[in-house]
Write an enzyme that holds these catalytic residues in place. Structure first.
Site, PDB file in Angstrom:
ATOM      1  N   HIS A  59      10.392-105.351 -16.253  1.00 46.03           N
ATOM      2  CA  HIS A  59      10.409-104.409 -15.133  1.00 46.03           C
ATOM      3  C   HIS A  59      10.568-105.199 -13.839  1.00 46.03           C
ATOM      4  O   HIS A  59       9.597-105.734 -13.306  1.00 46.03           O
ATOM      5  CB  HIS A  59       9.107-103.593 -15.106  1.00 46.03           C
ATOM      6  N   ARG A  80      17.636-106.007  -6.704  1.00 43.76           N
ATOM      7  CA  ARG A  80      18.232-105.545  -5.424  1.00 43.76           C
ATOM      8  C   ARG A  80      19.747-105.702  -5.389  1.00 43.76           C
ATOM      9  O   ARG A  80      20.325-105.780  -4.302  1.00 43.76           O
ATOM     10  CB  ARG A  80      17.616-106.292  -4.232  1.00 43.76           C
ATOM     11  N   ASN A  87      17.329 -98.919  -9.270  1.00 45.27           N
ATOM     12  CA  ASN A  87      17.199 -98.347  -7.915  1.00 45.27           C
ATOM     13  C   ASN A  87      17.871 -99.244  -6.876  1.00 45.27           C
ATOM     14  O   ASN A  87      17.251 -99.732  -5.940  1.00 45.27           O
ATOM     15  CB  ASN A  87      15.729 -98.091  -7.562  1.00 45.27           C
ATOM     16  N   ASP A 100      13.065 -95.285 -12.130  1.00 47.57           N
ATOM     17  CA  ASP A 100      11.935 -96.004 -11.556  1.00 47.57           C
ATOM     18  C   ASP A 100      11.854 -95.908 -10.036  1.00 47.57           C
ATOM     19  O   ASP A 100      12.849 -96.031  -9.343  1.00 47.57           O
ATOM     20  CB  ASP A 100      11.970 -97.482 -11.949  1.00 47.57           C
ATOM     21  N   HIS A 123       8.358 -93.801 -14.671  1.00 46.28           N
ATOM     22  CA  HIS A 123       7.495 -94.081 -13.511  1.00 46.28           C
ATOM     23  C   HIS A 123       6.714 -92.793 -13.250  1.00 46.28           C
ATOM     24  O   HIS A 123       7.292 -91.795 -12.824  1.00 46.28           O
ATOM     25  CB  HIS A 123       8.390 -94.455 -12.321  1.00 46.28           C
ATOM     26  N   HIS A 150       4.051 -99.558 -15.691  1.00 45.19           N
ATOM     27  CA  HIS A 150       2.961 -99.953 -14.776  1.00 45.19           C
ATOM     28  C   HIS A 150       1.795 -98.956 -14.675  1.00 45.19           C
ATOM     29  O   HIS A 150       1.550 -98.381 -13.632  1.00 45.19           O
ATOM     30  CB  HIS A 150       3.495-100.294 -13.383  1.00 45.19           C
ATOM     31  N   ASP A 173       6.980-106.381 -12.085  1.00 43.36           N
ATOM     32  CA  ASP A 173       7.508-105.403 -11.128  1.00 43.36           C
ATOM     33  C   ASP A 173       7.985-106.118  -9.861  1.00 43.36           C
ATOM     34  O   ASP A 173       7.803-105.614  -8.750  1.00 43.36           O
ATOM     35  CB  ASP A 173       6.451-104.332 -10.794  1.00 43.36           C
ATOM     36  N   PHE A 228       6.504-100.216  -0.467  1.00 41.15           N
ATOM     37  CA  PHE A 228       5.687-100.632  -1.614  1.00 41.15           C
ATOM     38  C   PHE A 228       6.399-101.733  -2.382  1.00 41.15           C
ATOM     39  O   PHE A 228       7.577-101.586  -2.710  1.00 41.15           O
ATOM     40  CB  PHE A 228       5.493 -99.459  -2.577  1.00 41.15           C
TER      41      PHE A 228
HETATM   42 ZN   LIG Z   1       7.851 -97.876 -10.805  1.00 35.83          ZN
END
Ligand SMILES: [Zn+2]
Lengths: 414, 311
Positions: free
Chosen positions: A48, A52, A82, A139, A166, A218, A291, A309
């Protein structure tokens, strides 16, 4: 041939003490290195992460990200979709795969469940599967529409791939730390644990309905552990992981409003953290992840509630596992959760050392130390609560596909 | 002079002795405020900067008047005139101001922890004038002073704080200060507006005004923000008012010498009726005067003024 003498080899389950470990080198010369007490680990697997890439290259890219991974002893990473644009088409998967060919680690791609992760329309899951994704995830967002989530699971089941979920209920989320005494004391708008556990409960029920493998990403609360434990006992195809940072920090640690401690899900309360440790011990938790979520300095250098976050994690993973083991979990168990266990979970090769001369492995000195800093980190970002802190244990070299992808000065010779 | 140089992020940085010293000093300054010339040169040559990132005329003016009564120079920076609108970050704004030579900042910001964040970029003293829902130490000090002035000490004083505790920095800082001084504190409000685990402050929790208020020496109302209705924190003002509104009728259950307090501005007809707000035992106006006196004391003591209150 290079011979590493006196090392401890971790085969994915346990250490084999005091071995001589042989590595095939491209050059013909014979060399010996005395590495008394050092560890040889299978290349670690982090299922996970956020590279970017494409579209957010000021934070990280597939090359800096995997260099950072190699620096942390990690040779396989799952890239979450993402990005900008979202990895939600076959073309996007092929593009990223092509870019990742020159990367320092094996980049496995997770495709988005819905187009643009908007939760409105399914993305072309079948075509992405054809291009080689290892699973599907929106996610960062929970797929609120349960009917759509059900259909996504039906496709995922047919394709033999997991949904990586998620879990965050849409109306209860929105806080900046976990609700409890410390959110009250620190005056930070909180999110209650039920935001996570309600979403997990839905995923369990939909997995039961569709038979799909749903992997909960997570997890961070006691109720999450309990729900998943019960679901597993009921034979439902649900698995889960925990982020390594959640095993070391709690809500109390937000006291300095350090935005490099802001993460989603937020740090657990002490009670929740205790349950996570129990979940690791009894096998409810199937993997440990970082993560890895890079953000530029200027993005994090804002007020706590205004900050995004995310925490980076590749380069400190082994140091953190070391710290977790000090709290009473055997290091072998923790190492298996970043090697053989995730490999098995996702049906991948690796995560073990069965024979000499493996393609992916890491040399780790448990007695050396290092300090994460802008000078020592390979990531483009530095949003870690361990910045400028002295850490015990250091990766000396990482090999991926038989090539050295990271080596400290001692290994420059090779 | 143990307060000198201290950053007042919240009341926890002050010892019991510090609080009493602030009260004593405030009492002297309050006398100054009764004089025809309400000024002492205690902080001549010092520069105080009020940094208000959230509108609050009352608190900002109270600090400004307090600083001016002590002869300090005051510069005001507020969000409406700030470069924050141009997208400049908090850090850059503070660095710019700091370069101009400020001795003490008074900061109001919607973000919890912002005073500590400010401190990262400055060597000047920092006083928190309210950070989000976290803390409002100078309000707690002026409230404590108002009780101390009336009752002589805070020990065993029965204080009931009624209303939206969840969103209240005033309630949070008051709980800390009053517990430190030995008072018996109750938070009273609907469960939806009591923050999680608030009992860890050492306060009692009650969901019934009638029960909570029995024998109380101090009843403090809190401003009810009307927009909380949309969040489902309460159903209607009418129902809220019936169950939690403070009236002379409700006050009958309190101790004989009880007082009513409110940090203002009041929503008359919501959390309190006019008959109580303007009654003999209402200390609301006195709180405003005490706000200036206690802020003078805090500025004077933190800046280590050595000219004495009466010089
Ligand atoms: Zn997540």
């Amino acid at each position: 041939m290079l011979t590493l003498k006196g090392v401890k080899v971790f085969n994915g389950e346990e250490f084999i003490e005091n071995k001589d470990f042989h590595i095939e080198l491209s050059s013909q010369e014979e060399k010996e290195l005395n590495l008394d007490g050092m560890w040889i680990l299978p290349g670690l697997i982090d299922t996970h992460t956020h590279l970017r890439d494409p579209g957010q290259l000021w934070r990280e890219d597939v090359y800096s990200g995997t260099k950072a991974a190699a620096h942390g002893g990690i040779t396989t990473v799952f890239a979450m979709p993402n990005t900008t644009p979202t990895i939600d088409t076959e073309q996007a998967v092929i593009y990223l795969k092509e870019r990742a060919k020159e990367a320092s680690a094996d980049v496995k791609i997770v495709g988005a469940i819905t187009k643009g992760r908007q939760g409105k329309e399914l993305s072309e899951m079948g075509r992405m599967a054809r291009a080689g994704v290892v699973g599907f995830s929106d996610d960062g967002a929970f797929l609120n529409d349960s009917a759509l989530a059900r259909h996504a699971m039906e496709y995922a089941y047919e394709l033999g791939l997991p949904i990586i979920s998620h879990c965050e209920e849409q109306y209860l989320k929105g806080g900046h730390m976990r609700e409890g005494w410390y959110s009250t004391l620190y005056g930070v708008y909180p999110t209650p644990f039920a935001a996570e556990s309600i979403a997990i409960a839905r995923e369990i029920e939909l997995s039961y309905l569709t038979k799909a493998h749903v992997h909960i990403a997570h997890i961070s609360t006691k109720r999450s552990v309990e729900l998943i434990r019960h679901a597993k006992a009921d034979g439902i195809n649900v698995t889960c992981d925990v982020c390594v940072h959640h095993l070391l920090f709690t809500d109390k640690d937000i006291e300095d409003y350090d935005t490099s401690k802001k993460i989603n899900p937020p740090f657990p309360t002490e009670e929740d953290q205790k349950a996570l440790y129990e979940g690791l011990e009894d096998g409810t938790i199937d993997a440990i992840i970082t993560d890895h979520a890079p953000y530029a300095v200027h993005e994090k250098e804002v007020e706590f509630q205004a900050a995004p976050f995310g925490i980076i994690g590749f380069e400190t993973l082994l140091n953190e596992l070391f710290m977790v083991s000090k709290r009473g979990i055997k290091i072998e168990k923790l190492l298996s959760l970043v090697t053989s266990k995730p490999a098995k979970l996702y049906g991948m090769d690796g995560g073990t050392i069965e024979s000499e001369n493996p393609a992916d492995f890491t040399v780790f000195d448990p007695n050396d130390e290092w300090i994460p800093s802008p000078q020592t980190l390979f990531s483009k970002s530095r949003n870690t609560p361990f910045l400028n802190k002295n850490l015990k244990g250091r990766v000396l070299a990482t090999f991926h596909d038989g090539k050295k992808v990271y080596g400290d000065t001692k290994w420059k010779l090779m | 002079m143990s307060i000198a140089g201290k950053d007042v992020f919240d009341v926890d940085v002050l010892s019991k002795e510090d609080v009493l010293q602030i009260f004593q000093t405030a009492k002297e300054f309050k006398e100054v405020l009764q004089r025809p010339i309400k000024k002492v040169p205690a902080l001549r040559g010092k520069t105080v900067c009020t940094l208000f990132f959230e509108p609050s005329t009352r608190t900002r003016m109270s600090f400004e008047i307090a600083a001016k009564r002590l002869n300090a120079d005051v510069v005001n920076f507020s969000s409406s005139t700030s470069s924050l609108k141009k997208g400049e970050s908090f850090k850059d704004t503070v660095k710019t101001l700091d370069a101009m030579g400020i001795d003490l900042y008074v900061i109001r910001h919607r973000e919890p922890g912002s005073p500590m964040m400010l401190k990262k970029y400055t060597n000047a003293i920092v006083i928190n004038a309210g950070d989000g829902i976290r803390a409002h130490p100078t309000q707690a000090i002026l409230d404590g002073y108002t009780m101390w002035e009336k009752f002589g000490e805070l020990k065993d004083l029965k204080v009931v704080i009624v209303g939206d505790i969840l969103h209240s920095r005033v309630a949070r800082s008051n709980a800390k200060l009053l517990k430190k001084m030995g008072a018996d504190v109750t938070f009273c409000g609907p469960k939806s507006m009591i923050p999680m685990k608030a009992e860890e402050y050492g306060v009692r929790i009650s969901h019934s005004v009638k029960e909570a208020i029995k024998g109380a020496d101090v009843v403090m109302g809190l401003r009810m923000h009307l927009e909380r209705q949309t969040g489902g924190f309460f159903s209607s003002l009418d129902e809220y008012n019936e169950f939690y509104g403070l009236t002379p009728e409700v006050m009958k259950e309190t101790s004989k010498s009880s007082i009513f307090m409110h940090p203002g501005p009041m929503n008359r007809g919501v959390e309190v009726v006019t008959e109580l707000a303007d009654s003999e035992n209402s200390k609301v106006e006195e709180q405003v005067t005490n706000g200036v006196a206690t802020r003078m004391a805090l500025l004077y003591l933190t800046l280590g003024g050595d000219n004495g209150a009466n010089s």
